[in-house]
Design a protein around this motif. Structure first.
Motif, PDB file in Angstrom:
ATOM      1  N   GLY A  73       0.830  -1.395   0.164  1.00 22.66           N
ATOM      2  CA  GLY A  73       0.054   0.080  -0.147  1.00 22.66           C
ATOM      3  C   GLY A  73       0.913   1.282  -0.079  1.00 22.66           C
ATOM      4  O   GLY A  73       0.145   2.404  -0.370  1.00 22.66           O
ATOM      5  N   LYS A  74       2.082   1.205   0.242  1.00 17.81           N
ATOM      6  CA  LYS A  74       2.944   2.305   0.549  1.00 17.81           C
ATOM      7  C   LYS A  74       3.215   2.779  -1.178  1.00 17.81           C
ATOM      8  O   LYS A  74       3.187   2.103  -2.224  1.00 17.81           O
ATOM      9  N   GLU A  75       3.241   3.955  -1.244  1.00 16.43           N
ATOM     10  CA  GLU A  75       3.336   4.770  -2.788  1.00 16.43           C
ATOM     11  C   GLU A  75       4.639   5.499  -2.565  1.00 16.43           C
ATOM     12  O   GLU A  75       5.220   6.062  -1.899  1.00 16.43           O
ATOM     13  N   PHE A  76       5.245   5.673  -4.037  1.00 12.41           N
ATOM     14  CA  PHE A  76       6.308   6.396  -4.237  1.00 12.41           C
ATOM     15  C   PHE A  76       6.285   7.114  -5.756  1.00 12.41           C
ATOM     16  O   PHE A  76       5.685   6.479  -6.533  1.00 12.41           O
ATOM     17  N   GLY A  77       6.981   8.016  -6.100  1.00  9.43           N
ATOM     18  CA  GLY A  77       7.071   8.283  -7.233  1.00  9.43           C
ATOM     19  C   GLY A  77       8.298   8.097  -7.956  1.00  9.43           C
ATOM     20  O   GLY A  77       9.524   7.693  -7.508  1.00  9.43           O
ATOM     21  N   VAL A  78       8.519   8.036  -9.291  1.00  8.78           N
ATOM     22  CA  VAL A  78       9.580   7.754 -10.000  1.00  8.78           C
ATOM     23  C   VAL A  78       9.592   8.752 -11.162  1.00  8.78           C
ATOM     24  O   VAL A  78       8.651   8.957 -11.949  1.00  8.78           O
ATOM     25  N   TYR A  79      10.726   9.589 -11.303  1.00  8.49           N
ATOM     26  CA  TYR A  79      11.023  10.334 -12.433  1.00  8.49           C
ATOM     27  C   TYR A  79      11.611   9.433 -13.369  1.00  8.49           C
ATOM     28  O   TYR A  79      12.589   8.656 -13.320  1.00  8.49           O
ATOM     29  N   VAL A  80      11.038   9.494 -14.733  1.00  6.68           N
ATOM     30  CA  VAL A  80      11.551   8.770 -15.790  1.00  6.68           C
ATOM     31  C   VAL A  80      12.034   9.603 -16.938  1.00  6.68           C
ATOM     32  O   VAL A  80      11.138  10.812 -17.269  1.00  6.68           O
ATOM     33  N   THR A  81      13.471   9.559 -17.157  1.00  6.73           N
ATOM     34  CA  THR A  81      14.011  10.594 -18.276  1.00  6.73           C
ATOM     35  C   THR A  81      14.374   9.894 -19.645  1.00  6.73           C
ATOM     36  O   THR A  81      15.152   8.781 -19.218  1.00  6.73           O
ATOM     37  N   ILE A  82      13.899  10.028 -20.693  1.00  6.14           N
ATOM     38  CA  ILE A  82      14.169   9.410 -21.976  1.00  6.14           C
ATOM     39  C   ILE A  82      14.974  10.499 -22.671  1.00  6.14           C
ATOM     40  O   ILE A  82      14.290  11.552 -23.027  1.00  6.14           O
ATOM     41  N   ARG A  83      16.174  10.068 -23.082  1.00  2.00           N
ATOM     42  CA  ARG A  83      17.053  11.036 -23.602  1.00  2.00           C
ATOM     43  C   ARG A  83      17.081  10.424 -25.211  1.00  2.00           C
ATOM     44  O   ARG A  83      17.220   9.044 -25.254  1.00  2.00           O
ATOM     45  N   PHE A  84      16.728  11.239 -26.075  1.00  4.00           N
ATOM     46  CA  PHE A  84      16.576  10.621 -27.509  1.00  4.00           C
ATOM     47  C   PHE A  84      16.999  11.722 -28.553  1.00  4.00           C
ATOM     48  O   PHE A  84      17.309  12.845 -28.349  1.00  4.00           O
ATOM     49  N   ASP A  85      17.393  11.354 -29.782  1.00  6.26           N
ATOM     50  CA  ASP A  85      17.723  12.084 -31.054  1.00  6.26           C
ATOM     51  C   ASP A  85      16.412  12.604 -31.494  1.00  6.26           C
ATOM     52  O   ASP A  85      15.492  11.819 -32.132  1.00  6.26           O
ATOM     53  N   PRO A  86      15.975  13.749 -31.322  1.00  8.77           N
ATOM     54  CA  PRO A  86      14.745  14.310 -31.992  1.00  8.77           C
ATOM     55  C   PRO A  86      14.448  14.224 -33.612  1.00  8.77           C
ATOM     56  O   PRO A  86      13.307  14.522 -33.926  1.00  8.77           O
ATOM     57  N   VAL A  87      15.567  14.154 -34.287  1.00  7.10           N
ATOM     58  CA  VAL A  87      15.344  14.038 -35.616  1.00  7.10           C
ATOM     59  C   VAL A  87      15.038  12.606 -35.920  1.00  7.10           C
ATOM     60  O   VAL A  87      14.295  12.238 -37.008  1.00  7.10           O
ATOM     61  N   THR A  88      15.708  11.508 -35.465  1.00  6.03           N
ATOM     62  CA  THR A  88      15.645  10.279 -35.814  1.00  6.03           C
ATOM     63  C   THR A  88      14.673   9.410 -34.739  1.00  6.03           C
ATOM     64  O   THR A  88      14.154   8.303 -35.044  1.00  6.03           O
ATOM     65  N   ASP A  89      14.300   9.918 -33.592  1.00  2.52           N
ATOM     66  CA  ASP A  89      13.420   9.331 -32.489  1.00  2.52           C
ATOM     67  C   ASP A  89      14.215   8.147 -31.824  1.00  2.52           C
ATOM     68  O   ASP A  89      13.747   7.124 -31.264  1.00  2.52           O
ATOM     69  N   ARG A  90      15.625   8.121 -32.158  1.00  2.00           N
ATOM     70  CA  ARG A  90      16.288   6.859 -31.701  1.00  2.00           C
ATOM     71  C   ARG A  90      16.763   7.243 -30.241  1.00  2.00           C
ATOM     72  O   ARG A  90      17.185   8.275 -29.705  1.00  2.00           O
ATOM     73  N   VAL A  91      16.369   6.290 -29.254  1.00  2.00           N
ATOM     74  CA  VAL A  91      16.570   6.434 -27.793  1.00  2.00           C
ATOM     75  C   VAL A  91      17.882   6.176 -27.492  1.00  2.00           C
ATOM     76  O   VAL A  91      18.513   5.140 -27.904  1.00  2.00           O
ATOM     77  N   GLU A  92      18.561   6.944 -26.654  1.00  2.00           N
ATOM     78  CA  GLU A  92      20.083   6.915 -26.344  1.00  2.00           C
ATOM     79  C   GLU A  92      19.931   6.348 -24.850  1.00  2.00           C
ATOM     80  O   GLU A  92      20.829   5.415 -24.565  1.00  2.00           O
ATOM     81  N   THR A  93      19.248   6.881 -23.829  1.00  2.00           N
ATOM     82  CA  THR A  93      19.177   6.369 -22.461  1.00  2.00           C
ATOM     83  C   THR A  93      17.853   6.500 -21.890  1.00  2.00           C
ATOM     84  O   THR A  93      17.090   7.498 -22.280  1.00  2.00           O
ATOM     85  N   ILE A  94      17.259   5.467 -20.759  1.00  2.00           N
ATOM     86  CA  ILE A  94      16.321   5.738 -20.301  1.00  2.00           C
ATOM     87  C   ILE A  94      16.730   5.816 -18.808  1.00  2.00           C
ATOM     88  O   ILE A  94      17.200   4.735 -18.077  1.00  2.00           O
ATOM     89  N   GLY A  95      16.461   6.791 -18.249  1.00  2.00           N
ATOM     90  CA  GLY A  95      16.948   7.080 -16.508  1.00  2.00           C
ATOM     91  C   GLY A  95      15.536   6.873 -15.619  1.00  2.00           C
ATOM     92  O   GLY A  95      14.498   7.530 -15.874  1.00  2.00           O
ATOM     93  N   PHE A  96      15.927   6.447 -14.412  1.00  4.62           N
ATOM     94  CA  PHE A  96      14.922   6.400 -13.509  1.00  4.62           C
ATOM     95  C   PHE A  96      15.370   6.890 -12.111  1.00  4.62           C
ATOM     96  O   PHE A  96      16.622   6.663 -11.745  1.00  4.62           O
ATOM     97  N   GLU A  97      14.447   7.727 -11.275  1.00  4.03           N
ATOM     98  CA  GLU A  97      15.063   8.424 -10.196  1.00  4.03           C
ATOM     99  C   GLU A  97      13.942   8.353  -9.394  1.00  4.03           C
ATOM    100  O   GLU A  97      12.710   8.865  -9.437  1.00  4.03           O
ATOM    101  N   GLU A  98      13.786   7.747  -8.144  1.00  2.00           N
ATOM    102  CA  GLU A  98      12.831   7.310  -7.099  1.00  2.00           C
ATOM    103  C   GLU A  98      12.658   8.600  -6.322  1.00  2.00           C
ATOM    104  O   GLU A  98      13.716   9.268  -5.876  1.00  2.00           O
ATOM    105  N   THR A  99      11.394   9.139  -5.828  1.00  2.00           N
ATOM    106  CA  THR A  99      11.372  10.089  -4.977  1.00  2.00           C
ATOM    107  C   THR A  99      10.057   9.629  -4.019  1.00  2.00           C
ATOM    108  O   THR A  99       9.302   8.913  -4.763  1.00  2.00           O
ATOM    109  N   ASN A 100      10.085  10.139  -2.713  1.00  2.26           N
ATOM    110  CA  ASN A 100       8.981  10.265  -1.978  1.00  2.26           C
ATOM    111  C   ASN A 100       8.099  11.318  -2.154  1.00  2.26           C
ATOM    112  O   ASN A 100       7.113  11.247  -1.456  1.00  2.26           O
ATOM    113  N   ARG A 101       8.148  12.149  -2.777  1.00  2.00           N
ATOM    114  CA  ARG A 101       7.456  13.425  -3.108  1.00  2.00           C
ATOM    115  C   ARG A 101       6.573  13.409  -4.534  1.00  2.00           C
ATOM    116  O   ARG A 101       7.092  12.678  -5.515  1.00  2.00           O
TER     117      ARG A 101
END
Length: 101
Positions: A73-101
């Motif tokens: 029942g505990k809740e938490f947040g995750v920031y997801v950052t997707i870094r990509f090439d906006p011309v080709t839409d090729r994904v470079e990285t996907i990052g996750f950062e947990e937060t309690n807020r």
């Protein structure tokens, strides 16, 4: 009587809801949700598009905040950052950062 029928049809078409166009970040939001589900396996109970940042002409990031609920029942947040090439839409990285807020 005919004018009432015509007025009714006009009113119903004037207020008909047209589907909203898909936002430009929808593709990235779907990816953020899928990758978060793979990584954590908990239900996602809320979703927020934080925004896009252009780092250079060939590098951009989409950031999302997802709120998850653990089996206890505990809740938490995750920031997801997707870094990509906006011309080709090729994904470079996907990052996750947990937060309690």
């Amino acid at each position: 009587m005919l004018w009432i029928c015509c007025l009714s049809i006009l009113a119903s078409t004037a207020f008909a809801r047209h589907p909203e166009p898909e936002p430009s970040y929808a593709k990235w939001g779907n990816m953020a949700v899928q990758e978060t589900m793979k990584r954590y396996g908990f239900p996602i109970i809320d979703y927020l598009h934080v925004g896009r940042t252009y780092i250079s002409a060939r590098k951009a990031e989409e950031k999302f905040k997802l709120w998850l609920r653990k089996p206890d029942g505990k809740e938490f947040g995750v920031y997801v950052t997707i870094r990509f090439d906006p011309v080709t839409d090729r994904v470079e990285t996907i990052g996750f950062e947990e937060t309690n807020r």
